[in-house]
Design an enzyme around this catalytic site. Structure first.
Site, PDB file in Angstrom:
ATOM      1  N   ASN A 282      29.019  27.463  59.122  1.00  0.00           N
ATOM      2  CA  ASN A 282      30.159  28.255  58.643  1.00  0.00           C
ATOM      3  C   ASN A 282      30.640  29.207  59.731  1.00  0.00           C
ATOM      4  O   ASN A 282      29.862  29.994  60.270  1.00  0.00           O
ATOM      5  CB  ASN A 282      29.785  29.038  57.388  1.00  0.00           C
ATOM      6  CG  ASN A 282      30.992  29.698  56.750  1.00  0.00           C
ATOM      7  OD1 ASN A 282      31.486  30.703  57.232  1.00  0.00           O
ATOM      8  ND2 ASN A 282      31.455  29.136  55.653  1.00  0.00           N
TER       9      ASN A 282
ATOM     10  N   CYS B 246      28.134  29.961  50.013  1.00  0.00           N
ATOM     11  CA  CYS B 246      28.509  28.551  50.064  1.00  0.00           C
ATOM     12  C   CYS B 246      28.880  28.146  48.656  1.00  0.00           C
ATOM     13  O   CYS B 246      28.014  27.823  47.833  1.00  0.00           O
ATOM     14  CB  CYS B 246      27.420  27.653  50.627  1.00  0.00           C
ATOM     15  SG  CYS B 246      28.056  25.956  50.877  1.00  0.00           S
TER      16      CYS B 246
ATOM     17  N   TYR C 103      37.889  19.611  50.530  1.00  0.00           N
ATOM     18  CA  TYR C 103      36.866  18.621  50.225  1.00  0.00           C
ATOM     19  C   TYR C 103      37.445  17.238  49.972  1.00  0.00           C
ATOM     20  O   TYR C 103      38.638  17.059  49.725  1.00  0.00           O
ATOM     21  CB  TYR C 103      36.078  19.044  48.979  1.00  0.00           C
ATOM     22  CG  TYR C 103      35.540  20.445  49.006  1.00  0.00           C
ATOM     23  CD1 TYR C 103      34.834  20.924  50.101  1.00  0.00           C
ATOM     24  CD2 TYR C 103      35.738  21.301  47.923  1.00  0.00           C
ATOM     25  CE1 TYR C 103      34.339  22.213  50.122  1.00  0.00           C
ATOM     26  CE2 TYR C 103      35.249  22.583  47.933  1.00  0.00           C
ATOM     27  CZ  TYR C 103      34.553  23.045  49.033  1.00  0.00           C
ATOM     28  OH  TYR C 103      34.073  24.320  49.041  1.00  0.00           O
TER      29      TYR C 103
ATOM     30  N   ASN D 119      32.077  19.837  58.159  1.00  0.00           N
ATOM     31  CA  ASN D 119      32.219  21.265  57.896  1.00  0.00           C
ATOM     32  C   ASN D 119      32.814  22.027  59.078  1.00  0.00           C
ATOM     33  O   ASN D 119      33.592  22.965  58.901  1.00  0.00           O
ATOM     34  CB  ASN D 119      30.859  21.874  57.514  1.00  0.00           C
ATOM     35  CG  ASN D 119      31.030  23.105  56.629  1.00  0.00           C
ATOM     36  OD1 ASN D 119      31.898  23.146  55.764  1.00  0.00           O
ATOM     37  ND2 ASN D 119      30.191  24.102  56.836  1.00  0.00           N
TER      38      ASN D 119
ATOM     39  N   CYS E  15      37.025  27.370  49.060  1.00  0.00           N
ATOM     40  CA  CYS E  15      35.989  26.995  50.025  1.00  0.00           C
ATOM     41  C   CYS E  15      35.786  28.163  50.971  1.00  0.00           C
ATOM     42  O   CYS E  15      36.762  28.725  51.480  1.00  0.00           O
ATOM     43  CB  CYS E  15      36.417  25.755  50.809  1.00  0.00           C
ATOM     44  SG  CYS E  15      35.308  25.314  52.163  1.00  0.00           S
ATOM     45  N   VAL E  16      34.527  28.499  51.237  1.00  0.00           N
ATOM     46  CA  VAL E  16      34.252  29.630  52.124  1.00  0.00           C
ATOM     47  C   VAL E  16      34.433  29.270  53.598  1.00  0.00           C
ATOM     48  O   VAL E  16      34.375  30.146  54.456  1.00  0.00           O
ATOM     49  CB  VAL E  16      32.823  30.176  51.904  1.00  0.00           C
ATOM     50  CG1 VAL E  16      32.683  30.780  50.532  1.00  0.00           C
ATOM     51  CG2 VAL E  16      31.782  29.083  52.129  1.00  0.00           C
ATOM     52  N   GLN E  17      34.662  27.992  53.890  1.00  0.00           N
ATOM     53  CA  GLN E  17      34.795  27.570  55.284  1.00  0.00           C
ATOM     54  C   GLN E  17      36.256  27.347  55.683  1.00  0.00           C
ATOM     55  O   GLN E  17      36.572  27.411  56.868  1.00  0.00           O
ATOM     56  CB  GLN E  17      33.998  26.268  55.494  1.00  0.00           C
ATOM     57  CG  GLN E  17      34.086  25.652  56.897  1.00  0.00           C
ATOM     58  CD  GLN E  17      33.290  26.385  57.955  1.00  0.00           C
ATOM     59  OE1 GLN E  17      33.247  27.605  57.974  1.00  0.00           O
ATOM     60  NE2 GLN E  17      32.641  25.636  58.847  1.00  0.00           N
TER      61      GLN E  17
END
Length: 243
Positions: A7, A73, A130, A160, A191-193
Site C-alpha cells: 500500500n 485494508c 477491483y 495492488n 479501496c485504501v490503495q
C-alpha cells in the site's frame, strides 16, 4: 496504522489530511506511524495470508503507545464476510490491551460504513479498482450493513501496486459513468490503495452529491475517536465539520 506491504496510498493521503487539519487548527498536532503486513496482489489467498499477520503488526504498534490505531485494508476484511470489521477491530483491541495499550481501534471497512451513516445516505454509488467479483463482495458488505448500492463501477486492476499508480484525476471522469438518479452519496474510492483525495471535492461540487472514500472515512473515524472535530478543508462533506 496497519497497512498492506504494497500500500502506497494510505500513508500518503491520511497524513496529508492531518497536515491540512493542523494548518486549519494549529492547536492539534499529529504524528503518524505504521506497521506493514505482506500482500502483493488482491486475491482471496493473499488477503487471508495477510490477515494472519494482524497480531504481529498490532504488537509492533503497541510498542509505540499510539492514541488510536486504524487497520487499513478494506477488502481484506470485507472478503471475510459481512460484519467482519467488528471481529477484526476486536482482535486488534485485544492484542493492544494485552500490551497495556488500551486505545480506540478503527478499520477502514467499518469506517466506510460509519461515513455513509454519518452522511445519512441510504443509497450509494461505488467505484472500486477491483475485479468485478471483489467489487461484488464490497457491494454485498455495504448492503448487509443497511445501505443500498444503486450502481458500482469496477476498474479491474488486479495488481495492488498498479492500483496505487492510478491517476486520481481519472476519477473526475469515471464518476460520470455511474447511474446516480437514486444515489444519496458517491463512494469515489472503496479501496485504501486507489488514490482519490485530489478528486473528492471536485466530484462533490460537480455531482451535487456528498462524496466520501475509504481514506476520508478512515480519517473521519480517527478524528472522532480522538474526540476532535472531523474537519479537513476541501475533503468532501464528511470532513466539513458538520457531521
Amino acid at each position: 496504522m496497519i497497512v498492506p506491504s504494497s500500500n502506497l496510498t494510505m500513508e500518503t493521503e491520511l497524513p496529508r489530511m492531518l497536515r491540512e487539519r493542523e494548518a486549519a487548527d494549529p492547536s492539534d498536532r499529529f504524528v503518524f506511524h505504521s506497521s506493514r503486513m505482506r500482500m502483493q496482489k488482491v486475491t482471496p489467498e493473499q488477503l487471508r495470508e495477510m490477515n494472519a499477520q494482524t497480531e504481529r503488526a498490532s504488537l509492533e504498534l503497541a510498542d509505540a503507545r499510539p492514541d488510536v490505531v486504524a487497520t487499513a485494508c478494506l477488502v481484506a476484511i470485507m472478503a471475510q464476510g459481512p460484519g467482519h470489521h467488528c471481529t477484526a477491530e476486536d482482535e486488534i483491541t485485544s492484542v493492544l490491551k494485552g500490551q497495556g495499550a488500551e486505545v480506540p481501534v478503527v478499520s477502514s471497512a467499518g469506517a466506510l460504513l460509519s461515513g455513509i451513516e454519518a452522511l445519512g445516505a441510504k443509497r450509494v454509488a461505488v467505484i472500486t479498482p477491483y475485479m468485478k467479483p471483489l467489487t461484488e463482495t464490497v457491494v454485498n458488505y455495504i448492503e448487509d450493513a443497511g445501505s443500498e448500492v444503486v450502481d458500482s463501477l469496477s476498474l479491474e486492476v488486479p495488481d495492488n501496486l498498479a492500483v496505487a499508480r492510478l491517476d486520481p484525476e481519472g476519477l473526475r471522469e469515471h464518476w460520470r459513468r455511474l447511474h446516480l438518479a437514486r444515489a444519496d452519496a458517491i463512494v469515489l474510492s472503496a479501496c485504501v490503495q486507489m488514490p482519490s483525495l485530489p478528486a473528492v471535492q471536485y466530484v462533490e461540487d460537480a455531482s451535487g452529491l456528498p462524496v466520501l472514500t475509504a481514506a476520508t472515512a478512515t480519517t473521519y473515524r480517527i478524528l472522532t475517536e480522538l474526540g476532535l472535530k472531523p474537519f479537513v478543508p476541501d475533503a468532501g462533506a464528511l470532513l466539513d465539520g458538520g457531521h
